[in-house]
Design a protein around this motif. Sequence first.
Motif, PDB file in Angstrom:
ATOM      1  N   ASP A  99       0.790  -1.274   0.283  1.00 38.30           N
ATOM      2  CA  ASP A  99      -0.071  -0.461   0.305  1.00 38.30           C
ATOM      3  C   ASP A  99       1.107   1.864   0.123  1.00 38.30           C
ATOM      4  OD1 ASP A  99       0.997   0.200   2.297  1.00 38.30           O
ATOM      5  OD2 ASP A  99      -0.936  -0.019   3.601  1.00 38.30           O
ATOM      6  N   ASN A 100       0.219   2.483  -0.199  1.00 33.55           N
ATOM      7  CA  ASN A 100       1.021   3.756  -0.448  1.00 33.55           C
ATOM      8  C   ASN A 100       0.364   4.276   1.047  1.00 33.55           C
ATOM      9  OD1 ASN A 100      -0.697   4.589  -1.325  1.00 33.55           O
ATOM     10  ND2 ASN A 100      -0.062   5.298  -3.899  1.00 33.55           N
ATOM     11  N   ALA A 101      -1.103   3.879   1.684  1.00 28.94           N
ATOM     12  CA  ALA A 101      -1.118   4.877   2.535  1.00 28.94           C
ATOM     13  C   ALA A 101      -2.330   4.290   2.862  1.00 28.94           C
ATOM     14  CB  ALA A 101      -2.250   6.175   1.462  1.00 28.94           C
ATOM     15  N   ARG A 102      -2.848   4.737   4.572  1.00 30.52           N
ATOM     16  CA  ARG A 102      -3.823   3.738   5.305  1.00 30.52           C
ATOM     17  C   ARG A 102      -5.108   4.348   5.351  1.00 30.52           C
ATOM     18  NH1 ARG A 102      -0.612  -0.214   8.161  1.00 30.52           N
ATOM     19  NH2 ARG A 102       0.389  -0.977   7.105  1.00 30.52           N
ATOM     20  N   PHE A 103      -5.858   3.656   3.753  1.00 35.05           N
ATOM     21  CA  PHE A 103      -7.838   5.024   4.995  1.00 35.05           C
ATOM     22  C   PHE A 103      -8.311   4.134   5.177  1.00 35.05           C
ATOM     23  CE2 PHE A 103      -6.129   3.867  -0.067  1.00 35.05           C
ATOM     24  CZ  PHE A 103      -7.269   2.895   0.156  1.00 35.05           C
ATOM     25  N   ARG A 104      -9.112   4.714   5.689  1.00 37.61           N
ATOM     26  CA  ARG A 104      -9.818   4.124   6.240  1.00 37.61           C
ATOM     27  C   ARG A 104     -11.475   3.329   4.977  1.00 37.61           C
ATOM     28  NH1 ARG A 104     -11.199   8.777   8.969  1.00 37.61           N
ATOM     29  NH2 ARG A 104     -12.832   9.309   7.142  1.00 37.61           N
ATOM     30  N   GLN A 105     -11.523   1.794   4.974  1.00 34.92           N
ATOM     31  CA  GLN A 105     -12.327   1.063   4.121  1.00 34.92           C
ATOM     32  C   GLN A 105     -13.400   0.430   5.242  1.00 34.92           C
ATOM     33  OE1 GLN A 105      -9.638  -1.582   2.040  1.00 34.92           O
ATOM     34  NE2 GLN A 105      -7.762  -0.100   2.436  1.00 34.92           N
ATOM     35  N   PRO A 106     -14.498  -0.196   4.541  1.00 32.70           N
ATOM     36  CA  PRO A 106     -15.503  -0.671   5.122  1.00 32.70           C
ATOM     37  C   PRO A 106     -15.747  -2.064   4.638  1.00 32.70           C
ATOM     38  CG  PRO A 106     -15.755   0.049   2.836  1.00 32.70           C
ATOM     39  CD  PRO A 106     -14.309   0.137   3.045  1.00 32.70           C
ATOM     40  N   PRO A 107     -16.096  -3.007   5.532  1.00 27.53           N
ATOM     41  CA  PRO A 107     -16.184  -4.359   5.223  1.00 27.53           C
ATOM     42  C   PRO A 107     -15.984  -4.994   4.201  1.00 27.53           C
ATOM     43  CG  PRO A 107     -17.304  -3.805   6.753  1.00 27.53           C
ATOM     44  CD  PRO A 107     -17.310  -3.015   6.596  1.00 27.53           C
ATOM     45  N   PRO A 108     -14.423  -5.811   3.117  1.00 30.63           N
ATOM     46  CA  PRO A 108     -14.638  -6.039   1.913  1.00 30.63           C
ATOM     47  C   PRO A 108     -15.521  -6.736   1.297  1.00 30.63           C
ATOM     48  CG  PRO A 108     -13.401  -7.275   3.423  1.00 30.63           C
ATOM     49  CD  PRO A 108     -14.003  -6.583   3.924  1.00 30.63           C
ATOM     50  N   PRO A 109     -16.048  -6.565   0.345  1.00 30.65           N
ATOM     51  CA  PRO A 109     -17.185  -7.655  -0.607  1.00 30.65           C
ATOM     52  C   PRO A 109     -16.771  -8.375  -0.237  1.00 30.65           C
ATOM     53  CG  PRO A 109     -16.729  -5.755  -2.230  1.00 30.65           C
ATOM     54  CD  PRO A 109     -15.081  -5.462  -0.984  1.00 30.65           C
ATOM     55  N   ALA A 110     -17.448  -9.622  -1.168  1.00 30.78           N
ATOM     56  CA  ALA A 110     -17.950 -10.843  -1.272  1.00 30.78           C
ATOM     57  C   ALA A 110     -17.289 -11.373  -2.480  1.00 30.78           C
ATOM     58  CB  ALA A 110     -19.141 -11.947  -1.650  1.00 30.78           C
ATOM     59  N   VAL A 111     -16.416 -12.502  -2.776  1.00 34.01           N
ATOM     60  CA  VAL A 111     -15.574 -12.891  -4.139  1.00 34.01           C
ATOM     61  C   VAL A 111     -16.741 -12.774  -5.219  1.00 34.01           C
ATOM     62  CG1 VAL A 111     -14.008 -13.707  -4.897  1.00 34.01           C
ATOM     63  CG2 VAL A 111     -13.521 -13.691  -2.764  1.00 34.01           C
ATOM     64  N   GLY A 112     -16.735 -12.290  -6.698  1.00 34.44           N
ATOM     65  CA  GLY A 112     -17.017 -12.587  -7.335  1.00 34.44           C
ATOM     66  C   GLY A 112     -17.854 -10.746  -7.685  1.00 34.44           C
ATOM     67  N   ASP A 113     -18.595 -10.238  -6.958  1.00 31.98           N
ATOM     68  CA  ASP A 113     -19.394  -8.814  -6.739  1.00 31.98           C
ATOM     69  C   ASP A 113     -18.744  -7.892  -7.814  1.00 31.98           C
ATOM     70  OD1 ASP A 113     -21.008 -10.881  -5.191  1.00 31.98           O
ATOM     71  OD2 ASP A 113     -20.716  -9.407  -2.950  1.00 31.98           O
ATOM     72  N   PRO A 114     -19.100  -7.050  -8.192  1.00 28.55           N
ATOM     73  CA  PRO A 114     -18.468  -5.577  -8.771  1.00 28.55           C
ATOM     74  C   PRO A 114     -17.738  -4.986  -7.372  1.00 28.55           C
ATOM     75  CG  PRO A 114     -20.538  -5.555  -9.141  1.00 28.55           C
ATOM     76  CD  PRO A 114     -20.582  -6.715  -7.968  1.00 28.55           C
ATOM     77  N   PRO A 115     -16.907  -4.028  -8.242  1.00 31.84           N
ATOM     78  CA  PRO A 115     -16.086  -3.562  -7.169  1.00 31.84           C
ATOM     79  C   PRO A 115     -17.286  -2.291  -6.645  1.00 31.84           C
ATOM     80  CG  PRO A 115     -14.895  -3.079  -9.310  1.00 31.84           C
ATOM     81  CD  PRO A 115     -16.554  -3.887  -9.693  1.00 31.84           C
ATOM     82  N   GLU A 116     -16.805  -2.251  -5.032  1.00 36.89           N
ATOM     83  CA  GLU A 116     -17.071  -1.160  -4.376  1.00 36.89           C
ATOM     84  C   GLU A 116     -16.992  -0.114  -4.185  1.00 36.89           C
ATOM     85  OE1 GLU A 116     -18.671  -1.209   0.475  1.00 36.89           O
ATOM     86  OE2 GLU A 116     -19.155  -3.501  -0.680  1.00 36.89           O
ATOM     87  N   LEU A 117     -17.578   1.109  -4.656  1.00 36.27           N
ATOM     88  CA  LEU A 117     -17.148   2.304  -4.542  1.00 36.27           C
ATOM     89  C   LEU A 117     -17.862   3.179  -2.826  1.00 36.27           C
ATOM     90  CD1 LEU A 117     -18.117   3.810  -7.608  1.00 36.27           C
ATOM     91  CD2 LEU A 117     -15.642   3.481  -7.014  1.00 36.27           C
ATOM     92  N   PHE A 118     -17.155   3.957  -2.303  1.00 39.11           N
ATOM     93  CA  PHE A 118     -17.178   4.209  -1.500  1.00 39.11           C
ATOM     94  C   PHE A 118     -16.195   5.681  -0.758  1.00 39.11           C
ATOM     95  CE2 PHE A 118     -13.727   1.517  -0.643  1.00 39.11           C
ATOM     96  CZ  PHE A 118     -13.451   2.172   0.325  1.00 39.11           C
ATOM     97  N   ASP A 119     -16.920   6.426   0.053  1.00 47.52           N
ATOM     98  CA  ASP A 119     -16.081   7.902   0.381  1.00 47.52           C
ATOM     99  C   ASP A 119     -15.790   7.515   1.618  1.00 47.52           C
ATOM    100  OD1 ASP A 119     -17.412   8.841  -1.558  1.00 47.52           O
ATOM    101  OD2 ASP A 119     -19.196   9.450  -0.693  1.00 47.52           O
ATOM    102  N   THR A 120     -14.208   8.105   1.209  1.00 45.53           N
ATOM    103  CA  THR A 120     -13.564   7.896   2.524  1.00 45.53           C
ATOM    104  C   THR A 120     -12.521   9.335   3.173  1.00 45.53           C
ATOM    105  OG1 THR A 120     -11.278   7.000   3.920  1.00 45.53           O
ATOM    106  CG2 THR A 120     -11.214   7.249   1.272  1.00 45.53           C
ATOM    107  N   ALA A 121     -11.317   8.897   4.000  1.00 43.66           N
ATOM    108  CA  ALA A 121     -10.181  10.539   4.051  1.00 43.66           C
ATOM    109  C   ALA A 121      -9.105  10.231   4.663  1.00 43.66           C
ATOM    110  CB  ALA A 121     -10.877  11.357   5.203  1.00 43.66           C
ATOM    111  N   LEU A 122      -8.062  10.807   3.941  1.00 39.35           N
ATOM    112  CA  LEU A 122      -6.739  10.340   4.512  1.00 39.35           C
ATOM    113  C   LEU A 122      -6.187  11.830   5.192  1.00 39.35           C
ATOM    114  CD1 LEU A 122      -3.926   8.675   3.894  1.00 39.35           C
ATOM    115  CD2 LEU A 122      -3.877   9.821   2.129  1.00 39.35           C
TER     116      LEU A 122
END
Length: 467
Positions: A99-122
Amino acid sequence: MAVTRWQPSLRRRLLAFLLIPVGVLLLLDAMLTYGVALAYSNRVHDRDLGDDALSLAQMLRIGRLRDGLSQQARFLLEYDPDGRSYFSVRSQRRGVIADNARFRQPPPPAVGDPPELFDTALGPHPLRAAVVSLHPDADPTDTLTVSVAETLRDRHRRAREILMMAVPLQTLLIVAVLLLVWSGVDYGLRVLDPLTARLAAREHEITPIGEADVPREILPLTKTIDGLFARLRGALELQERFIADAAHQLRTPLAGLSLHVERALADDSSPHAVKEALGHIRQLTRRTARTSAQLLALTRAQSPLDAPEAHATVDLSRLVPEVIGLRIREALAAGVDLGFQGAQQPLWITGDVASLHELLDNLIDNGLRYAGRGSSLTVGLAAVPQGIRLYVEDDGPGVPDALLPRLGERFFRLPGTAQEGTGLGLAIVERIAARHGARVSYRRVAPHGLCVAVLFPAAALGEVALA
């Protein structure tokens, strides 16, 4: 007439009322355009961000991650000419791989699901991120979570670019609309030109403007002007009538004055003739003065400029005895028994004290003149269901029934009347009564005599409370 700089202008007023809302609409439109452009830019960048996450996931799925990401892959992920990109690759078994930064992330989606978009902050900087999960080919039992994030700088810049392209076009459109409005207002106001020319062509004509070629929007104005013209015509007609009446009524006494003056001058050697001529002159002078006073009183009573709004509440139970008290000496000289009959409680009406005083004066004067010596004259006042009734009743010779409807006409006098008079007293009474919303009636009194009654509307309780 010259138009001053600060004189109100209908054209400026219309344009000001149009220009300010149009300016506000332009501002709101710019804000809306920026919001729409930002939404469009976010949608495009979100789609690209999701594609980047999928591309990185595919690259990592078939690659080997024992030594982490290659420098080439890291450079491609971090390179962003318009801002800065961030990424994170985590393994369910091994933790953070790269990684090149540590930003807040939600729980990962299930394998095979489309990419999940979200707002976060650094730190204090907001980010937009996409996350996707997959099983690597090298170890299908493990799960990789790939996150890609970017700053919002490029999104806002794209929205501003769209705004800068849209605002000039919208401004040109609004300017064009304003020019059309200016032309429309100027053309619309030309409809007043025929009306202005028609009014300017009048010289001494005071007739209604009418509604033939008057626009609907200014009909209230023209109707108000027509009302003003009607009042002005009434004032001019009243003036002309006064001049005609004065000429008619003053011609005879003035001719008599001239005759007696010539008689005195022609026979100045005889003191008796001069004294007799002076007596006639004094009598004619008094008659002329009374006629002039009556004409002026009638003119005031008929004047359309007498505003009823200036009336106040008046207690007739106090006013009437005061007026009667002023005429006692005159009644004694005329041999008439003048009395008052009325209630003691206040009787309120709405009116003008001076006009009411003149009305009562004329009623009493009419009775004193025509009732005759030895007669009785009673002024009465009573509250009736219809209002307040003021009456003056005498036991004189009276008036024949056929002539009762003519009482109140200007210059009307009973045939064969020996008493001097102008024939204006009852006409003045009727005009003053009409000004007060009152009604005048005449009736014979048995066995002989005349009763003149004036029925006033009673004052409202609220007006009495304010008095």
